[in-house]
Design an enzyme around this catalytic site. Structure first.
Site, PDB file in Angstrom:
ATOM      1  N   ARG A  77       0.444  -1.421  -0.305  1.00  0.00           N
ATOM      2  CA  ARG A  77      -0.104   0.547  -0.436  1.00  0.00           C
ATOM      3  C   ARG A  77       1.381   1.371   0.056  1.00  0.00           C
ATOM      4  O   ARG A  77       0.826   2.365  -0.680  1.00  0.00           O
ATOM      5  CB  ARG A  77      -0.811  -0.427   1.454  1.00  0.00           C
ATOM      6  CG  ARG A  77      -2.140   0.687   0.993  1.00  0.00           C
ATOM      7  CD  ARG A  77      -2.861   0.402   2.574  1.00  0.00           C
ATOM      8  NE  ARG A  77      -3.492   2.282   2.281  1.00  0.00           N
ATOM      9  CZ  ARG A  77      -4.229   2.931   3.629  1.00  0.00           C
ATOM     10  NH1 ARG A  77      -4.533   1.930   4.960  1.00  0.00           N
ATOM     11  NH2 ARG A  77      -4.432   4.040   3.272  1.00  0.00           N
ATOM     12  N   GLY A  87       4.131   9.625  -8.822  1.00  0.00           N
ATOM     13  CA  GLY A  87       5.219   9.320  -9.037  1.00  0.00           C
ATOM     14  C   GLY A  87       6.323   8.614  -7.722  1.00  0.00           C
ATOM     15  O   GLY A  87       6.638   9.199  -7.094  1.00  0.00           O
ATOM     16  N   SER A  91       8.357  10.221  -1.701  1.00  0.00           N
ATOM     17  CA  SER A  91       7.568  11.546  -1.171  1.00  0.00           C
ATOM     18  C   SER A  91       6.802  11.196   0.454  1.00  0.00           C
ATOM     19  O   SER A  91       6.686  11.602   1.075  1.00  0.00           O
ATOM     20  CB  SER A  91       6.919  12.424  -2.130  1.00  0.00           C
ATOM     21  OG  SER A  91       5.923  11.483  -3.066  1.00  0.00           O
ATOM     22  N   HIS A 204      -5.560  -6.604  -3.068  1.00  0.00           N
ATOM     23  CA  HIS A 204      -6.565  -6.602  -2.067  1.00  0.00           C
ATOM     24  C   HIS A 204      -6.161  -8.295  -1.543  1.00  0.00           C
ATOM     25  O   HIS A 204      -7.688  -8.752  -0.826  1.00  0.00           O
ATOM     26  CB  HIS A 204      -7.561  -6.369  -2.419  1.00  0.00           C
ATOM     27  CG  HIS A 204      -7.844  -4.205  -2.564  1.00  0.00           C
ATOM     28  ND1 HIS A 204      -8.282  -3.782  -3.354  1.00  0.00           N
ATOM     29  CD2 HIS A 204      -6.565  -4.033  -2.125  1.00  0.00           C
ATOM     30  CE1 HIS A 204      -8.244  -2.475  -3.265  1.00  0.00           C
ATOM     31  NE2 HIS A 204      -7.627  -2.086  -2.506  1.00  0.00           N
TER      32      HIS A 204
END
Ligand SMILES: *[C@@H]1O[C@H](CO)[C@@H](O)[C@H](O)[C@H]1NC(C)=O
Ligand SMILES: *[C@@H]1O[C@H](CO)[C@@H](O)[C@H](O)[C@H]1NC(C)=O
Ligand SMILES: *[C@@H]1O[C@H](CO)[C@@H](O)[C@H](O)[C@H]1NC(C)=O
Ligand SMILES: *[C@@H]1O[C@H](CO)[C@@H](O)[C@H](O)[C@H]1NC(C)=O
Length: 347
Positions: A77, A87, A91, A204
Site C-alpha cells: 500500500r 511518481g 515523497s 487486495h
C-alpha cells in the site's frame, strides 16, 4: 508491435515473454512506461557502490517479516500511495504537518519503520552510506516482502532518486467505492492500463480495511439508502455483522479482512474467486466484473495462479517506474523521513 517492444526492453525480456504468453485476450502493454527507461537492473553493482544492497535489503525484510507478516500488505500500500499520485520518489515517506502521509486517503498507512530500519542498516555501512535512495529501498523491500508471502521474486529496476517535496494536497488517490470507469480513468491518467488495474487490485488479496470505507456499500450505496446491489445477500449480512452502521462510543472502527478467504497474509489468487462470487469487500474490487476486459482477467486469474503471479510482477514493475527521478534530479536522502536540507542530523 509486441515483438518490437520485447526487443526494446531486453532487461525485462523475461517478464515481457511471460506476459506475451499469459494474457490471451486483453490488449495490454507488455513493456514499462517510457519514463522509467533510465532505470536499470543492478544499478548499484554497476556503479560499484553498495553492490550487495539487494542481499542486505532481503535479509532485513526477512527478519522483520518473520516477526510480522502484515508488513507485506503495508509495504504494498505504501508503494502504491507513493507511486500513483506523483511518481515513485519516496515523497510518501517524508514527515511534516502537510506531508502526503497526512492526507485522508493515506490514513492508516504502515510500514514506515521497515524502511527506517533498512535505511539505518545501509547508512551504517561505509560502502552504502548516502548511496541508496529511499525510493529504491521501498521498491526492493516490497518485492522481498511479497516474495516471503509467496509471490515470484521479480527483478526490480533501480536507480531512482528521492524527491524534495511532499504535499498532502497532491494526493489524488481515489476512494475505494469508485466506479469502474473512474478507476480505469485514474489508472490511464498514470499511464497504466486496464490489465495493470485488474492485476494491481489483486493486492487486495491480503490485508485489512476499516469499516468506514465500506459503510456506504453496506447501508447507503451511492446515496440510495440501500446496500450495493452487486453484493451477494449472505455476504452482505455477514459484513453488516462485522461493521455495524455506527461505531459504539469509545470503540475503535473495526478492521475487516479485504479478502475473507485469506486471513494469513499469503500472496494468492483467491481474491479473484471472491470477486467472481460477488463477495468483494471493497466496491472497486466488485467492479472488476463490470468491464469486459477486467471480467476476462478476473476469470483468467481465478483459474491460473501462475498467470496472476506473472502479470503481477509485470504490473508492479510498471507502477514502480512511474515518473521516477534519475541522474541529477532529486537526491539520496540520509533519513527517509527528511529531505537532506531538513534533516536535523545533517549540519
Ligand atoms: C553499525 O555497524 C557496527 C559495526 O558493524 C555495528 O556494531 C552496529 O551495531 C551497527 N549499528 C546499527 C544501528 O546497525
Ligand atoms: C452513482 O450514481 C451516479 C448518478 O446517479 C452514477 O453516475 C454513478 O455511476 C453511480 N456510481 C456507482 C459506483 O454506481
Ligand atoms: C454475481 O453477480 C452477477 C451480476 O449480478 C450475476 O450475474 C452472477 O450470477 C453472480 N454470481 C454469483 C456466484 O452469485
Ligand atoms: C475459480 O477457480 C476455481 C478453482 O480453479 C474453480 O473451481 C471455480 O469454478 C472458478 N470460478 C469461476 C466462477 O470460474
Amino acid at each position: 508491435m509486441r515483438k518490437e517492444r520485447c526487443l526494446l526492453h531486453p532487461l525485462l525480456a523475461l517478464l515481457v515473454l511471460m506476459s506475451c504468453l499469459c494474457i490471451r485476450c486483453v490488449q495490454a502493454a507488455v513493456s514499462l512506461p517510457p519514463e522509467d527507461r533510465p532505470l536499470v537492473r543492478h544499478y548499484y553493482k554497476k556503479h560499484n557502490t553498495c553492490s550487495s544492497v539487494e542481499a542486505f535489503v532481503r535479509h532485513q525484510v526477512k527478519l522483520l517479516w518473520d516477526k510480522d507478516q502484515t508488513i507485506t500488505p503495508k509495504l504494498l500500500r505504501l508503494l502504491y500511495s507513493d507511486c500513483m499520485p506523483n511518481g515513485c520518489e519516496a515523497s510518501i515517506l517524508l514527515d511534516g504537518p502537510h506531508s502526503e502521509k497526512t492526507a485522508p486517503q493515506n490514513s492508516g498507512l504502515g510500514g514506515f519503520v521497515v524502511i527506517d530500519k533498512i535505511k539505518t542498516v545501509l547508512e551504517n555501512r561505509t560502502e552504502c552510506k548516502g548511496v541508496v535512495s529511499c525510493a529504491d529501498i521501498l521498491n526492493l523491500a516490497t518485492r522481498d516482502a511479497l516474495f516471503f508471502a509467496g509471490a515470484p521474486s521479480y527483478p526490480v529496476l533501480l536507480g531512482r532518486r528521492d524527491g524534495f517535496e511532499s504535499n498532502s494536497a497532491a494526493v489524488d488517490l481515489p476512494s475505494s467505492s469508485i466506479s469502474w470507469e473512474s478507476a480505469l480513468a485514474y489508472f490511464n491518467s498514470k499511464k497504466l492500463d486496464v490489465q495493470d488495474m485488474a492485476t494491481l487490485l489483486g493486492a487486495h488479496t491480503m490485508g485489512r480495511t476499516h469499516c468506514r470505507y465500506i459503510l456506504d456499500r453496506l447501508y447507503n450505496f451511492n446515496n440510495t439508502g440501500k446496500p450495493d446491489p452487486s453484493m451477494k445477500k449472505s455476504f452482505l449480512d455477514e459484513m453488516r455483522k462485522q461493521c455495524p452502521p455506527k461505531v459504539k462510543q469509545g470503540q475503535h472502527d473495526p478492521l475487516v479482512l479485504l479478502n475473507p478467504r485469506n486471513p494469513n497474509y499469503k500472496f494468492s489468487n483467491s481474491y479473484y474467486s471472491v470477486v467472481q462470487n460477488n463477495e468483494s469487500v471493497l466496491g472497486v474490487d466488485q467492479q472488476l466484473l463490470y468491464g469486459d476486459d477486467t471480467n476476462q482477467l478476473t476469470q483468467e486469474f481465478n483459474v491460473s495462479l501462475e498467470d496472476f503471479r506473472k502479470a503481477f510482477a509485470l504490473s508492479i514493475n510498471r507502477m514502480g517506474g512511474l515518473k521516477v527521478l534519475t541522474g541529477n534530479n532529486g537526491e539520496i536522502r540520509r533519513n527517509c523521513r527528511f529531505t537532506n536540507k531538513n534533516n536535523p542530523n545533517i549540519k
